[in-house]
Design a protein around this motif. Structure first.
Motif, short mmCIF file in Angstrom:
data_model
loop_
_atom_site.label_atom_id
_atom_site.label_comp_id
_atom_site.label_asym_id
_atom_site.label_seq_id
_atom_site.Cartn_x
_atom_site.Cartn_y
_atom_site.Cartn_z
N GLY A 271 63.56 -55.75 -32.09
CA GLY A 271 63.09 -55.63 -33.47
C GLY A 271 61.59 -55.86 -33.61
O GLY A 271 61.14 -56.40 -34.61
N GLU A 272 60.83 -55.47 -32.60
CA GLU A 272 59.38 -55.66 -32.68
C GLU A 272 58.63 -54.56 -31.94
O GLU A 272 59.18 -53.88 -31.08
CB GLU A 272 58.98 -57.02 -32.12
CG GLU A 272 59.37 -57.24 -30.69
CD GLU A 272 59.10 -58.68 -30.23
OE1 GLU A 272 58.80 -58.83 -29.04
OE2 GLU A 272 59.19 -59.61 -31.03
N GLU A 273 57.36 -54.43 -32.32
CA GLU A 273 56.50 -53.46 -31.64
C GLU A 273 56.19 -53.96 -30.24
O GLU A 273 56.03 -55.16 -30.01
CB GLU A 273 55.21 -53.27 -32.43
CG GLU A 273 54.31 -52.21 -31.82
CD GLU A 273 53.02 -52.00 -32.60
OE1 GLU A 273 53.01 -51.10 -33.44
OE2 GLU A 273 52.07 -52.75 -32.34
N VAL A 274 56.09 -53.03 -29.30
CA VAL A 274 55.67 -53.33 -27.93
C VAL A 274 54.45 -52.47 -27.63
O VAL A 274 54.30 -51.39 -28.20
CB VAL A 274 56.80 -53.09 -26.91
CG1 VAL A 274 57.93 -54.08 -27.12
CG2 VAL A 274 57.33 -51.67 -26.98
N SER A 275 53.59 -52.96 -26.73
CA SER A 275 52.38 -52.20 -26.44
C SER A 275 51.82 -52.54 -25.07
O SER A 275 52.12 -53.59 -24.49
CB SER A 275 51.31 -52.44 -27.51
OG SER A 275 50.91 -53.80 -27.49
N ILE A 276 50.99 -51.62 -24.60
CA ILE A 276 50.19 -51.82 -23.40
C ILE A 276 48.77 -51.45 -23.80
O ILE A 276 48.52 -50.32 -24.22
CB ILE A 276 50.68 -50.93 -22.23
CG1 ILE A 276 52.14 -51.25 -21.90
CG2 ILE A 276 49.79 -51.11 -21.01
CD1 ILE A 276 52.80 -50.24 -20.98
N THR A 277 47.87 -52.42 -23.72
CA THR A 277 46.48 -52.19 -24.13
C THR A 277 45.54 -52.79 -23.08
O THR A 277 45.96 -53.51 -22.19
CB THR A 277 46.19 -52.83 -25.51
OG1 THR A 277 46.48 -54.23 -25.44
CG2 THR A 277 47.01 -52.18 -26.61
N GLY A 278 44.25 -52.50 -23.24
CA GLY A 278 43.24 -53.06 -22.35
C GLY A 278 43.45 -52.68 -20.90
O GLY A 278 43.14 -53.46 -20.00
N VAL A 279 43.94 -51.46 -20.66
CA VAL A 279 44.23 -51.01 -19.29
C VAL A 279 42.93 -50.76 -18.54
O VAL A 279 42.05 -50.04 -19.01
CB VAL A 279 45.11 -49.74 -19.31
CG1 VAL A 279 45.33 -49.21 -17.91
CG2 VAL A 279 46.43 -50.00 -20.01
N LYS A 280 42.81 -51.39 -17.36
CA LYS A 280 41.65 -51.18 -16.50
C LYS A 280 42.15 -50.92 -15.08
O LYS A 280 42.97 -51.67 -14.55
CB LYS A 280 40.75 -52.41 -16.50
CG LYS A 280 40.05 -52.64 -17.82
CD LYS A 280 39.09 -53.81 -17.73
CE LYS A 280 38.45 -54.12 -19.06
NZ LYS A 280 39.34 -54.77 -19.99
N TRP A 281 41.65 -49.85 -14.47
CA TRP A 281 42.00 -49.47 -13.11
C TRP A 281 40.82 -49.74 -12.20
O TRP A 281 39.67 -49.51 -12.60
CB TRP A 281 42.34 -47.98 -13.03
CG TRP A 281 43.45 -47.59 -13.94
CD1 TRP A 281 43.33 -46.96 -15.15
CD2 TRP A 281 44.84 -47.81 -13.74
NE1 TRP A 281 44.58 -46.78 -15.69
CE2 TRP A 281 45.53 -47.29 -14.85
CE3 TRP A 281 45.58 -48.40 -12.72
CZ2 TRP A 281 46.91 -47.33 -14.98
CZ3 TRP A 281 46.96 -48.44 -12.83
CH2 TRP A 281 47.61 -47.90 -13.96
N GLU A 282 41.09 -50.18 -10.99
CA GLU A 282 40.03 -50.43 -10.02
C GLU A 282 40.54 -50.09 -8.64
O GLU A 282 41.66 -50.45 -8.27
CB GLU A 282 39.64 -51.91 -10.09
CG GLU A 282 38.62 -52.34 -9.09
CD GLU A 282 38.40 -53.84 -9.08
OE1 GLU A 282 37.53 -54.27 -8.31
OE2 GLU A 282 39.09 -54.58 -9.80
N VAL A 283 39.74 -49.35 -7.87
CA VAL A 283 40.05 -49.13 -6.47
C VAL A 283 39.20 -50.11 -5.70
O VAL A 283 37.98 -50.14 -5.87
CB VAL A 283 39.75 -47.67 -6.03
CG1 VAL A 283 40.06 -47.48 -4.57
CG2 VAL A 283 40.53 -46.68 -6.88
N ARG A 284 39.85 -50.94 -4.88
CA ARG A 284 39.12 -52.00 -4.17
C ARG A 284 39.68 -52.21 -2.77
O ARG A 284 40.75 -51.71 -2.44
CB ARG A 284 39.18 -53.30 -4.97
CG ARG A 284 40.59 -53.85 -5.15
CD ARG A 284 40.58 -55.04 -6.07
NE ARG A 284 41.89 -55.70 -6.11
CZ ARG A 284 42.14 -56.79 -6.79
NH1 ARG A 284 41.17 -57.37 -7.47
NH2 ARG A 284 43.34 -57.33 -6.78
N ARG A 285 38.98 -52.97 -1.99
CA ARG A 285 39.43 -53.31 -0.64
C ARG A 285 40.67 -54.17 -0.72
O ARG A 285 40.72 -55.10 -1.53
CB ARG A 285 38.35 -54.06 0.14
CG ARG A 285 37.09 -53.25 0.29
CD ARG A 285 37.01 -52.63 1.67
NE ARG A 285 35.89 -51.70 1.73
CZ ARG A 285 36.04 -50.41 1.99
NH1 ARG A 285 37.21 -49.90 2.23
NH2 ARG A 285 34.99 -49.62 2.03
N ALA A 286 41.66 -53.85 0.10
CA ALA A 286 42.91 -54.62 0.08
C ALA A 286 42.82 -55.83 0.99
O ALA A 286 42.09 -55.86 1.94
CB ALA A 286 44.06 -53.74 0.52
#
Length: 160
Positions: A145-160
Motif C-alpha cells: 500500500g505504498e509507493e516504491v522507487s529507485i532514485t539517485g542511480v549512479k554507475w561506475e566502471v572500476r577496478r575489481a
C-alpha cells in the motif's frame, strides 16, 4: 579485472538486478576504449554472458571480442559470473554487481538498457520490467500500500 558498480537509493524495494537468464539474456551496454592506443569506440557496444565469440588464432572464446580500428589489435572481455543483486541499504552503498576479465580494453561508461527486477521489502512483491535508462523508476506496491522507487542511480566502471 573490471567491475560494474552501482549506487542507488532503493525505497520499498531491494535486490535490484538485471533480468538475465539463459531464456532471457540481458545485453550489457558500454562505451569501450583500447588500452593500447587509448582510442574510444564511437558507439556503445553490447555483450551478453550467454554469447561467446571466438578469438582469432584459436585462443579461446570471450563474451565480447573487438578489433580496434586505430591500432588493429584484437581485444576481449568475459563476464566472470552471474550479476549480483543490489540490496537496499541506508545510506546507499556502492556495490559491484558484475565483474569482467578484460584483455586490452576498458569499459568507460555503462548505459542501463534492458529490463531490471526488484523485490518489495515489506511485501515480497516481484517487480519486473523496471527501466533504468533515466536513472530512476517509480511504481506502487499494492500489497504494501505504498509507493516504491529507485532514485539517485549512479554507475561506475572500476577496478575489481
Amino acid at each position: 579485472m573490471l567491475a560494474l558498480a552501482l549506487t542507488a537509493e532503493l525505497n520499498g524495494v531491494t535486490d535490484l538486478r538485471p533480468n538475465d537468464s539463459a531464456e532471457n539474456a540481458f545485453y550489457y551496454t558500454f562505451k569501450v576504449q583500447c588500452t593500447s592506443c587509448r582510442e574510444i569506440h564511437p558507439n556503445f557496444v553490447t555483450m551478453s554472458r550467454f554469447e561467446t565469440h571466438e578469438l582469432s588464432g584459436s585462443r579461446g572464446e570471450a563474451n565480447f571480442v573487438w578489433r580496434c580500428k586505430n591500432c588493429k589489435r584484437e581485444h576481449s572481455a568475459t563476464i566472470k559470473a552471474a550479476p549480483a543483486s543490489y540490496p537496499q541499504t541506508e545510506p546507499p552503498k556502492t556495490q559491484n554487481i558484475l565483474e569482467f576479465d578484460c584483455r586490452g580494453l576498458e569499459f568507460t561508461e555503462f548505459r542501463a538498457d534492458g529490463e531490471w527486477l526488484a523485490t518489495g521489502v515489506e511485501s515480497g512483491t516481484k517487480f519486473s520490467g523496471i527501466d533504468l535508462v533515466e536513472d530512476e523508476w517509480f511504481d506502487y506496491d499494492e500489497k504494501a500500500g505504498e509507493e516504491v522507487s529507485i532514485t539517485g542511480v549512479k554507475w561506475e566502471v572500476r577496478r575489481a
